[in-house]
Design a protein around this motif. Sequence first.
Motif, PDB file in Angstrom:
ATOM      1  N   SER A  30      22.748   6.498 -40.639  1.00 20.24           N
ATOM      2  CA  SER A  30      21.567   6.040 -40.428  1.00 20.24           C
ATOM      3  C   SER A  30      21.236   6.891 -38.849  1.00 20.24           C
ATOM      4  O   SER A  30      19.722   7.380 -38.715  1.00 20.24           O
ATOM      5  N   LEU A  31      22.054   7.560 -38.171  1.00 19.11           N
ATOM      6  CA  LEU A  31      21.661   8.190 -36.834  1.00 19.11           C
ATOM      7  C   LEU A  31      22.061   9.610 -37.154  1.00 19.11           C
ATOM      8  O   LEU A  31      21.323  10.463 -36.297  1.00 19.11           O
ATOM      9  N   GLY A  32      22.607  10.266 -38.127  1.00 20.86           N
ATOM     10  CA  GLY A  32      23.023  11.386 -38.220  1.00 20.86           C
ATOM     11  C   GLY A  32      24.052  11.842 -37.223  1.00 20.86           C
ATOM     12  O   GLY A  32      24.631  11.246 -36.384  1.00 20.86           O
ATOM     13  N   ILE A  33      24.402  13.250 -37.355  1.00 18.99           N
ATOM     14  CA  ILE A  33      25.530  13.784 -36.579  1.00 18.99           C
ATOM     15  C   ILE A  33      25.088  13.760 -34.890  1.00 18.99           C
ATOM     16  O   ILE A  33      26.017  13.085 -34.127  1.00 18.99           O
ATOM     17  N   ILE A  34      23.867  14.087 -34.693  1.00 20.26           N
ATOM     18  CA  ILE A  34      23.807  14.049 -33.067  1.00 20.26           C
ATOM     19  C   ILE A  34      23.723  12.370 -32.850  1.00 20.26           C
ATOM     20  O   ILE A  34      24.198  12.297 -31.675  1.00 20.26           O
ATOM     21  N   GLY A  35      23.017  11.836 -33.412  1.00 20.08           N
ATOM     22  CA  GLY A  35      22.623  10.369 -33.301  1.00 20.08           C
ATOM     23  C   GLY A  35      24.088   9.432 -32.755  1.00 20.08           C
ATOM     24  O   GLY A  35      24.244   8.669 -32.096  1.00 20.08           O
ATOM     25  N   PHE A  36      24.977   9.807 -33.995  1.00 24.22           N
ATOM     26  CA  PHE A  36      26.046   9.226 -34.067  1.00 24.22           C
ATOM     27  C   PHE A  36      27.153   9.690 -33.166  1.00 24.22           C
ATOM     28  O   PHE A  36      27.782   8.684 -32.134  1.00 24.22           O
TER      29      PHE A  36
END
Length: 456
Positions: free
Chosen positions: A373-379
């Motif tokens: 849901s958040l992708g690499i950056i968001g996670f």
Amino acid sequence: MKNTYWLFFLFVGFISIQPIIDMLTTYMVLNMDSGLSIGVVIRFLYMIFAGVLLLVFAKQSKWARYSIIYLIVFALFLGLNIYLNHQWKDPYYIGQEIKFFNKVVYMNVTLLGMIVMFSHYRSSLDVKRILSKNLLTASLIISIVFIGTMLTGTALESYQYNKIGFKGWFYAANELGATIAILLPLTLLLALDKVRSFSKAYYWIPFILLAISSIMLGTKVGLGAVILSLVVATVVLFAKLFTNKRSLIKANLVISILLLIVTGATTPISPAYKNTYTHIDMLEAKKEKTKQEKPEKKEKEKPAKKKKESNLDDKDIQNLILSSREQFLAHHKEEYAKAPIARKMIGMGFSGDYTKQLPPKMIEMDFYDLFFSLGIIGFLLWVLPLLLVGLTVLVRLFKDPSQLLDESFMMYSTAIVLALGIAFVAGHVFTAPAVTIYFAAAAAYLFVIHFKQRRA
């Protein structure tokens, strides 16, 4: 700041009324046609309250200032995620997307709020005692309601068909199971702190009541949490037999061993054990049906073994452990692999790409759900506070290995390990504000209070 103790008691006291909020939510879900429950509203207001407290203490606390900067950056990222996925996804259910991100950020806000509040008041208040009282209150409400509804025949069932189990007057069995799992070692800690002789064995009653509730829930998580909590306590107490405190722990050691034996002896008749074999029977029946539908293929294969044994393969074992989550995981992995690099970095939003025919469906394995849901950056942004707390605690443990014989450290650590394990395998921890707050309290205690208290 003077005369602000009420802020602390209000902030921490919210923990004790979580079960009441959950029961009110259950009533609304079952009796009212509303997409917005009282639990969502109250917990959202609490998150706003935590954010306001960070602003209030910003001048005095560097943690509050850092937390505000971090949350602003994270909020900007979530805004970018929503904006871009609104362009990429068709249809795009913005209400569900925002609701999901509200749940996602709840852990970060409450954890940082707890850290700031515990840090500010640890020199003037007995934070451990106040926190323990509120956790115990929540534990007792859950277990008394759970057992009371079972005795009166008013308990809701955990499963709609085939499997057995009860969930009291609480709506979501998975969230209730995760909540109880986190509370079990923290409730057990009360007994370890208070009992010095068999005459005070009644301090074990809250744990026993909660353990019964956990087992009768019917989930593998519930039964496993009881066993793990007792095993950790027994090992720590046994190790302390070789220290100068052995006379203080004999009663607790005997009681924990007896409870472990009783739990082991009753496991074969527990709902979780029966549900496991019900699941196995369903898988074997499905395989048998598949074989019967392809008789011509069966003749070409080698003769079947005559042993009457379970013929479950690796996929079946995975299904047994993950309860079909592996199928949704495979679907989301495939979607993510096909996504352009921008979506891999920014995330695919709530539940990835959905359609009107295939509505949003989460994997229900928190770390995977959050990553996709958040992708690499968001996670990486989301997990940053967890990494900071975890690494700090591990460094302190490395410097002081005697913590492994400290009941408080081990029980709080067990609660956190259970939460992380459940989040990875069964979900409903970091995407469920009703559960997240207990994890945040336990993590903040280890990070802020435990080691400072030992030095004092």
